[in-house]
Design a protein around this motif. Sequence first.
Motif, short mmCIF file in Angstrom:
data_model
loop_
_atom_site.label_atom_id
_atom_site.label_comp_id
_atom_site.label_asym_id
_atom_site.label_seq_id
_atom_site.Cartn_x
_atom_site.Cartn_y
_atom_site.Cartn_z
N GLY A 389 0.67 -1.23 -0.43
CA GLY A 389 -0.40 -0.35 -0.36
C GLY A 389 0.98 1.42 0.13
O GLY A 389 0.49 2.12 0.36
N ALA A 390 2.43 1.23 -0.62
CA ALA A 390 3.31 2.18 0.03
C ALA A 390 2.77 3.85 -1.64
O ALA A 390 2.46 2.62 -2.62
CB ALA A 390 4.10 2.04 -0.35
N PRO A 391 2.81 4.66 -1.13
CA PRO A 391 1.97 5.31 -2.88
C PRO A 391 3.29 5.80 -3.54
O PRO A 391 4.45 5.37 -3.01
CB PRO A 391 1.30 6.58 -2.03
CG PRO A 391 1.90 6.67 -0.98
CD PRO A 391 2.23 5.64 0.11
N ALA A 392 3.11 5.65 -4.49
CA ALA A 392 4.59 6.27 -5.12
C ALA A 392 5.17 7.62 -4.49
O ALA A 392 4.24 8.39 -3.96
CB ALA A 392 4.39 7.06 -6.39
N SER A 393 6.56 7.64 -4.29
CA SER A 393 7.75 8.72 -3.90
C SER A 393 8.01 9.35 -3.86
O SER A 393 8.26 9.26 -6.03
CB SER A 393 8.30 7.39 -2.56
OG SER A 393 9.31 6.84 -3.66
N THR A 394 8.72 10.12 -3.63
CA THR A 394 9.43 11.28 -4.69
C THR A 394 10.45 10.59 -5.30
O THR A 394 11.14 10.58 -6.32
CB THR A 394 10.02 12.35 -3.81
OG1 THR A 394 8.64 13.06 -2.96
CG2 THR A 394 10.94 13.58 -4.27
N GLU A 395 11.36 9.59 -4.58
CA GLU A 395 11.75 8.71 -4.74
C GLU A 395 11.82 8.45 -6.11
O GLU A 395 12.53 7.65 -6.81
CB GLU A 395 12.83 7.91 -4.38
CG GLU A 395 13.11 8.54 -2.17
CD GLU A 395 14.40 9.61 -2.88
OE1 GLU A 395 14.80 9.09 -3.55
OE2 GLU A 395 14.21 10.52 -2.04
N ASP A 396 10.39 7.49 -6.22
CA ASP A 396 10.46 7.23 -7.19
C ASP A 396 10.62 8.23 -8.57
O ASP A 396 10.75 7.48 -9.80
CB ASP A 396 9.00 6.49 -7.31
CG ASP A 396 8.57 5.36 -6.57
OD1 ASP A 396 9.18 4.22 -6.65
OD2 ASP A 396 7.62 5.61 -5.76
N TYR A 397 10.38 8.81 -8.71
CA TYR A 397 10.69 9.82 -10.00
C TYR A 397 11.33 10.71 -10.05
O TYR A 397 12.36 11.05 -10.82
CB TYR A 397 9.02 11.69 -9.29
CG TYR A 397 7.96 10.71 -9.10
CD1 TYR A 397 7.15 10.27 -11.26
CD2 TYR A 397 7.68 10.51 -8.29
CE1 TYR A 397 5.82 9.62 -10.49
CE2 TYR A 397 5.40 10.23 -8.13
CZ TYR A 397 5.18 9.41 -9.12
OH TYR A 397 3.30 9.90 -9.23
N LEU A 398 12.43 11.06 -8.68
CA LEU A 398 14.27 11.32 -8.75
C LEU A 398 14.91 9.99 -9.81
O LEU A 398 15.33 10.15 -10.86
CB LEU A 398 14.81 11.82 -7.77
CG LEU A 398 14.10 12.71 -7.52
CD1 LEU A 398 14.49 12.71 -5.61
CD2 LEU A 398 14.43 14.20 -7.67
#
Length: 426
Positions: A389-398
Motif C-alpha cells: 500500500g505504499a504510494p509513489a514517492s519522490t524517490e520513484d520520480y527522481l
Amino acid sequence: MPTWRLRDFRDDDLDRAIQIWDQDRQDDDMPPVFPVSEAMTSARTGGTVVVAVVGEDLVGMAVAQAQGERAWITLVALARMWRNRGLGSALIAEIERRLRVQGVRRIGALLAPGATGATALENSGYRTREGLTFYEKVEHLGASDAGLLAELGGRVLPQGLWGALAGMEREREAIERRIVLPLAEPVLADRYGVTPPKAVILFGPPGTGKTSFAKAVASRLAWPFVELFPSRLTEGATGGLAASLRDTFAELAELESVLLFIDEVEEIAGVRSGQAVDPGHGVTNELLKLIPGFRDHDNRLLICATNSVRSLDPAFLRPGRFDYVIPVGPPDPKARAAIWQRYLGPAANDIELHRLVSASEMFTPADIEFAARKGSHAAFEREVTDRQGAPASTEDYLAAIADTRPTLTDQALTEFREDIEHHARM
Ligand SMILES: Nc1ncnc2c1ncn2[C@@H]1O[C@H](COP(=O)(O)OP(=O)(O)OP(=O)(O)O)[C@@H](O)[C@H]1O
Ligand SMILES: [Mg+2]
C-alpha cells in the motif's frame, strides 16, 4: 403589370442569387434563421426553388425544403429595386403551387420581424404564431463540411484542451493575446482596429508543446483542426507535390472555418538551394503563393510549427505572410512544477515537487510527461509484488528522471535564444 417571369433555378444563377441575398442581408437587422449556404445547397440538391427574372437578369428567388406534409420556406430574396411590387407574393404563390403538388399541406417560415419576405408572407395569408421561442444550437460543422473534413483527415477537437496545458505562462499569454482573443472577438477587434491573425509560426525545441498549443487554439475557437503532413503530400497527386498542396488548399477554402496546422514546416519551406532541380523548390514556391489566398478568407488560421526556424526560407518569414513568429520555449521552474503537478495528479500532494523541478532542469514538457509516467509505473509495479500500500514517492520520480535523457542541450538552448533574437515577432 408584372414584367418578371418565373422559372426554375439553374446552377449558373448561383452568383447572382447570392448577390441579391447579400443586399437583403445588409438591409435586414438580424441574421437569417436559415443561412444562405443551406438554402443554396437545398436549391442545388432537389429543394423546391423558383427564381424571377427580368429579361436575363435574376431579380428574386424563393427556396423551400419539404418533408412529408410539411415544408419550410428557407429563403426569400428580392433585388432591391423590385421590393414592394408584388414580386415576393408571386414567388411565394409559385413555390406554394409546386409544394402542393408534392403533397405538402403546411408551410412555415421563420423570419426576423421586417426581414425581406415578411410582407409578402403576410399578404399571402400566412399567420404569425406569437409567443414561440426559437431554440437553436449551432454545431460548428455544417453537414457539407463534415464530409470534406473527413477527406482532409481533419476533425473537431474536444473542448478544454487549452485548460489542459499546464504552466508555460509566457507562451500561453502571447498566444492568448495575439491569436485567440482577436479571433474569438472579431467584432470587438474590428472596432479597435485590431486585425485578427491569419498565419503564425510557432518555433522551439522538440517537445515544448507547439503541436499541443495549435490544437488548444482550435479547441478554444471550436474550429475544425486539419493537419497537413508534408510527407503525405505526394500520395496520389498527378502534378507532384505542388499540385497536391494546391488541391489541399482548394478543399480547405470550402470549409466555413478551419485551423490548418503544418508541423515541421521546414520540410516544405526550407531554404531554397537555388539549384534548378531542387525538388523542394517548387513546393516552397507553391506554399508562398497559396498563403495570400488563404489569408483572404475569414475564419481561418494557419499555424506552422518548426524546431528549426533558422532553416526556413527567408521569403517565407516575411511579415506579409505570417503575422507572428512566436517562440515556444523550454519550461522555466514554475512551468515545470505545473507540468509535474498535472501529470502526477492527486499523488502530487505527497511529493516534494521542488526536488523534481530542480532535477528536471533540461526537460521539456514531453520529457516530464514521460518521466512522470515512468515513475508512476515503477511504483505501481512495486505494489503489484509487495502489496504494501505504499504510494509513489519522490524517490520513484527522481529515479525516473535519472533514467530519462533530457531533450534540451546547452547548444539547443543557445540556438533557441539566437533564434528568438533574430526571428521572433510578436
Ligand atoms: N504545457 C504542457 N502541459 C502539459 N503537457 C504538455 C505541455 N506541453 C506539452 N505537453 C505534452 O508534451 C508532449 C509533447 O508536446 P507537443 O507534441 O505539443 O510538443 P511539440 O513542441 O509539438 O514537439 P515536436 O517539436 O516534437 O513536434 C505531449 O504529449 C503534450 O501533451
Ligand atoms: Mg509537434
